[in-house]
Structures are given as C-alpha cells and as structure tokens.
Design a protein around this motif. Structure first.
Motif, PDB file in Angstrom:
ATOM      1  N   UNK A  40     -10.896   0.524   8.545  1.00  0.00           N
ATOM      2  CA  UNK A  40     -10.621   1.323   9.739  1.00  0.00           C
ATOM      3  C   UNK A  40     -10.832   0.491  10.996  1.00  0.00           C
ATOM      4  N   UNK A  41     -11.854  -0.353  11.016  1.00  0.00           N
ATOM      5  CA  UNK A  41     -12.085  -1.217  12.177  1.00  0.00           C
ATOM      6  C   UNK A  41     -10.883  -2.122  12.423  1.00  0.00           C
ATOM      7  N   UNK A  42     -10.307  -2.647  11.357  1.00  0.00           N
ATOM      8  CA  UNK A  42      -9.124  -3.501  11.512  1.00  0.00           C
ATOM      9  C   UNK A  42      -7.960  -2.677  12.063  1.00  0.00           C
ATOM     10  N   UNK A  49      -1.326   3.791  16.857  1.00  0.00           N
ATOM     11  CA  UNK A  49      -1.688   5.192  16.647  1.00  0.00           C
ATOM     12  C   UNK A  49      -3.172   5.321  16.323  1.00  0.00           C
ATOM     13  N   UNK A  50      -3.691   4.445  15.494  1.00  0.00           N
ATOM     14  CA  UNK A  50      -5.124   4.473  15.171  1.00  0.00           C
ATOM     15  C   UNK A  50      -5.955   4.206  16.421  1.00  0.00           C
ATOM     16  N   UNK A  51      -5.519   3.242  17.211  1.00  0.00           N
ATOM     17  CA  UNK A  51      -6.231   2.919  18.451  1.00  0.00           C
ATOM     18  C   UNK A  51      -6.226   4.114  19.401  1.00  0.00           C
ATOM     19  N   UNK A  55      -9.597   5.894  20.710  1.00  0.00           N
ATOM     20  CA  UNK A  55      -9.868   5.989  22.144  1.00  0.00           C
ATOM     21  C   UNK A  55     -10.042   7.447  22.575  1.00  0.00           C
ATOM     22  N   UNK A  56      -9.247   8.336  21.983  1.00  0.00           N
ATOM     23  CA  UNK A  56      -9.379   9.763  22.287  1.00  0.00           C
ATOM     24  C   UNK A  56     -10.762  10.258  21.845  1.00  0.00           C
ATOM     25  N   UNK A  57     -11.201   9.834  20.665  1.00  0.00           N
ATOM     26  CA  UNK A  57     -12.518  10.210  20.162  1.00  0.00           C
ATOM     27  C   UNK A  57     -13.602   9.706  21.116  1.00  0.00           C
ATOM     28  N   UNK A  58     -13.470   8.471  21.564  1.00  0.00           N
ATOM     29  CA  UNK A  58     -14.440   7.871  22.474  1.00  0.00           C
ATOM     30  C   UNK A  58     -14.469   8.622  23.810  1.00  0.00           C
ATOM     31  N   UNK A  74     -12.131  -2.155  20.023  1.00  0.00           N
ATOM     32  CA  UNK A  74     -12.892  -1.003  19.545  1.00  0.00           C
ATOM     33  C   UNK A  74     -13.690  -1.422  18.320  1.00  0.00           C
ATOM     34  N   UNK A  75     -14.921  -0.974  18.294  1.00  0.00           N
ATOM     35  CA  UNK A  75     -15.811  -1.272  17.169  1.00  0.00           C
ATOM     36  C   UNK A  75     -16.562   0.004  16.815  1.00  0.00           C
ATOM     37  N   UNK A  76     -17.094   0.023  15.605  1.00  0.00           N
ATOM     38  CA  UNK A  76     -17.952   1.137  15.239  1.00  0.00           C
ATOM     39  C   UNK A  76     -19.255   1.011  16.009  1.00  0.00           C
ATOM     40  N   UNK A  77     -19.739   2.127  16.493  1.00  0.00           N
ATOM     41  CA  UNK A  77     -21.034   2.165  17.164  1.00  0.00           C
ATOM     42  C   UNK A  77     -22.095   1.826  16.117  1.00  0.00           C
ATOM     43  N   UNK A  78     -23.109   1.096  16.531  1.00  0.00           N
ATOM     44  CA  UNK A  78     -24.191   0.750  15.608  1.00  0.00           C
ATOM     45  C   UNK A  78     -24.910   2.000  15.152  1.00  0.00           C
ATOM     46  N   UNK A  79     -25.350   1.976  13.902  1.00  0.00           N
ATOM     47  CA  UNK A  79     -26.077   3.116  13.344  1.00  0.00           C
ATOM     48  C   UNK A  79     -27.277   3.426  14.217  1.00  0.00           C
ATOM     49  N   UNK A  80     -27.485   4.704  14.476  1.00  0.00           N
ATOM     50  CA  UNK A  80     -28.618   5.129  15.282  1.00  0.00           C
ATOM     51  C   UNK A  80     -28.315   5.173  16.771  1.00  0.00           C
ATOM     52  N   UNK A  81     -27.187   4.605  17.208  1.00  0.00           N
ATOM     53  CA  UNK A  81     -26.834   4.612  18.629  1.00  0.00           C
ATOM     54  C   UNK A  81     -26.000   5.857  18.895  1.00  0.00           C
ATOM     55  N   UNK A  82     -26.346   6.596  19.908  1.00  0.00           N
ATOM     56  CA  UNK A  82     -25.562   7.768  20.302  1.00  0.00           C
ATOM     57  C   UNK A  82     -25.831   8.983  19.459  1.00  0.00           C
TER      58      UNK A  82
END
Length: 83
Positions: A40-42, A49-51, A55-58, A74-82
C-alpha cells in the motif's frame, strides 16, 4: 505481486464482513500486516487514485490518519503516533 485498487476494496469489504467492523477498523486490520503496508505504501506514492484517497484520509482525519506526508511522499504514520 500486483495489487489492484478493486482487490483492495474487496479485501476491506471482506474484512468488514468477517469481523463485523467499520471501515476504519477494517483498514487497521489490513494495515497491521507488514506486507500489506509495504504494498500500500508503494501504491499511494505511484497510483494517482490511491494517493488521492490517502490524501483525503489525511485531510479528513488529521493526526488520526494512518498516513503522514513527508517531503511530498505519503508514508504510514508510526505506530503509536496520532492514537
């Protein structure tokens, strides 16, 4: 391995049905898998469309989003952040 947008949508739908959870919880379950996160990160950085969806989610969730934008990527947020 390729992973089409429609396959991701189907996976989220199956996850929701299987575990009886909402969309955010289904995403969390899917994103818990390291291989899925890698795929998914790739895709969110190479498929428009994925981007757009990431971005909408963010934008919608801000600090609660699964994603963070760093230097235009775009990257996955680190675990525990947010949380």
């Amino acid at each position: 391995m390729t992973f089409a947008n429609s396959e991701f949508v189907a996976l989220v739908k199956r996850t929701r049905a299987t575990f009886g959870v909402g969309i955010d919880e289904a995403h969390a379950l899917v994103f818990a898998d390291a291989e899925m996160r890698r795929l998914i990160a790739w895709r969110i950085n190479h498929d428009p469309e994925c981007r757009r969806q990431a971005l909408h989610d963010l934008k919608r969730k801000g600090e609660r989003s699964f994603f963070v934008e760093i230097d235009g990527r775009l990257r996955f947020r680190e675990a525990g952040k947010g949380d």
